[in-house]
Write a protein that holds these residues in place. Sequence first.
Motif, PDB file in Angstrom:
ATOM      1  N   UNK A 229       5.401  22.751   2.013  1.00 21.72           N
ATOM      2  CA  UNK A 229       5.189  22.395   0.617  1.00 21.72           C
ATOM      3  C   UNK A 229       5.648  20.950   0.428  1.00 21.72           C
ATOM      4  N   UNK A 230       4.899  20.203  -0.363  1.00 18.97           N
ATOM      5  CA  UNK A 230       5.115  18.764  -0.464  1.00 18.97           C
ATOM      6  C   UNK A 230       5.259  18.339  -1.912  1.00 18.97           C
ATOM      7  N   UNK A 231       6.204  17.440  -2.143  1.00 13.27           N
ATOM      8  CA  UNK A 231       6.372  16.813  -3.444  1.00 13.27           C
ATOM      9  C   UNK A 231       5.786  15.404  -3.383  1.00 13.27           C
ATOM     10  N   UNK A 232       5.445  14.848  -4.539  1.00 13.24           N
ATOM     11  CA  UNK A 232       5.026  13.453  -4.586  1.00 13.24           C
ATOM     12  C   UNK A 232       6.226  12.591  -4.167  1.00 13.24           C
ATOM     13  N   UNK A 233       6.031  11.755  -3.181  1.00  9.58           N
ATOM     14  CA  UNK A 233       7.127  10.989  -2.580  1.00  9.58           C
ATOM     15  C   UNK A 233       7.372  11.379  -1.138  1.00  9.58           C
ATOM     16  N   UNK A 234       6.795  12.522  -0.699  1.00  8.95           N
ATOM     17  CA  UNK A 234       6.907  12.954   0.695  1.00  8.95           C
ATOM     18  C   UNK A 234       5.766  12.364   1.513  1.00  8.95           C
ATOM     19  N   UNK A 235       6.023  12.144   2.797  1.00 12.07           N
ATOM     20  CA  UNK A 235       5.014  11.611   3.709  1.00 12.07           C
ATOM     21  C   UNK A 235       5.001  12.464   4.980  1.00 12.07           C
ATOM     22  N   UNK A 236       3.800  12.823   5.416  1.00 14.48           N
ATOM     23  CA  UNK A 236       3.610  13.428   6.731  1.00 14.48           C
ATOM     24  C   UNK A 236       3.142  12.337   7.694  1.00 14.48           C
ATOM     25  N   UNK A 237       3.767  12.291   8.863  1.00 17.04           N
ATOM     26  CA  UNK A 237       3.395  11.342   9.908  1.00 17.04           C
ATOM     27  C   UNK A 237       3.037  12.167  11.138  1.00 17.04           C
ATOM     28  N   UNK A 238       1.809  11.978  11.655  1.00 14.53           N
ATOM     29  CA  UNK A 238       1.458  12.779  12.822  1.00 14.53           C
ATOM     30  C   UNK A 238       0.592  11.995  13.807  1.00 14.53           C
ATOM     31  N   UNK A 239       0.701  12.419  15.041  1.00 15.97           N
ATOM     32  CA  UNK A 239      -0.016  11.811  16.149  1.00 15.97           C
ATOM     33  C   UNK A 239      -1.512  12.082  16.009  1.00 15.97           C
ATOM     34  N   UNK A 240      -2.333  11.175  16.546  1.00 20.20           N
ATOM     35  CA  UNK A 240      -3.778  11.327  16.433  1.00 20.20           C
ATOM     36  C   UNK A 240      -4.339  12.539  17.137  1.00 20.20           C
ATOM     37  N   UNK A 241      -3.582  13.143  18.050  1.00 14.63           N
ATOM     38  CA  UNK A 241      -4.021  14.353  18.740  1.00 14.63           C
ATOM     39  C   UNK A 241      -3.516  15.637  18.069  1.00 14.63           C
ATOM     40  N   UNK A 242      -2.734  15.526  17.009  1.00 19.55           N
ATOM     41  CA  UNK A 242      -2.163  16.705  16.361  1.00 19.55           C
ATOM     42  C   UNK A 242      -3.247  17.475  15.612  1.00 19.55           C
ATOM     43  N   UNK A 243      -3.315  18.772  15.845  1.00 14.81           N
ATOM     44  CA  UNK A 243      -4.331  19.625  15.215  1.00 14.81           C
ATOM     45  C   UNK A 243      -3.871  20.005  13.811  1.00 14.81           C
ATOM     46  N   UNK A 244      -4.788  19.908  12.850  1.00 10.83           N
ATOM     47  CA  UNK A 244      -4.452  20.241  11.464  1.00 10.83           C
ATOM     48  C   UNK A 244      -5.740  20.548  10.695  1.00 10.83           C
TER      49      UNK A 244
END
Length: 278
Positions: A229-244
């Motif tokens: 769950x994410x609030x405004x102000x949160x950031x997800x950082x992920x590798x280009x190979x990460x499945x989502x």
Amino acid sequence: MTGTDQARDPARTAETSGAQDGPQIRREGDLRRDGVALLRGAIDPVPLQGLLSRSQDIFTMLEGMSEEEMKARGVADFRFHGALNLAAVDPELNILGWMHPMLMPSVSDFLDCEQLGYRNNIARRIYPTRPESSSSFHQDLQFLKPYGGQMVTVWITLEACDGTRPGLEILPKRLPGLAGRSVGDYLGDSPVFKPYVDHGPKIAHDSAVALTEAGVAELAGGQPLWRPQLAVGDILVFDGYTIHRSALAPGMTQTRTSVELRCVPHRLAAVAEQGATG
């Protein structure tokens, strides 16, 4: 251990930064181990409200167009992917200045480069009532030239993803390469938007681009999927190979607007740009 292995994890670097470098943020996950990290409180939520407002104005305009008008204006594919070039609402990439000051420099360290380039930066709206326009399981490097495997996505929600609107569902497992077929490059060969126009919304789910549930489960090897769950102000950082994929759930009715930045070494982005225009 190689120089790349020794590079700082951007999530860990930002988490341990002192007050002189910006506010303390909280980290969940580890980019090097899991292929993804969640940085809570990593961007100022106040200016994001202006970005959301500008995005909503354009999305509302596009949603009000007929199919014929969309085709005439060259935006027919919006019906299928809900994406908008970020330059339409933030042409100077001011969003970079609203982030924790150590975040992007440490992404550079993670990618083992002195300068970052940015490719396919978008604002996107996901519609829970139109699941065919959401993203199935994929890796971002399927849609951009592999850049030698050097790419990080910085994903920023402009609205709270608290169960009422979809965030992301992620396999928190760092992978060594593509699990699905590469479809070229948004700005180079084989533009990915063209299949949407040619084949309609099912292309996102039925084509060789989308990874199957069974295939993802096999790759996971028992690792559970993650729906933070994410609030405004949160950031997800992920590798280009990460499945989502888009984290849809029964009962969701509210749209979600987010920003996606694709970070690659500047030297590789420059080569790709020359190929796209040459």
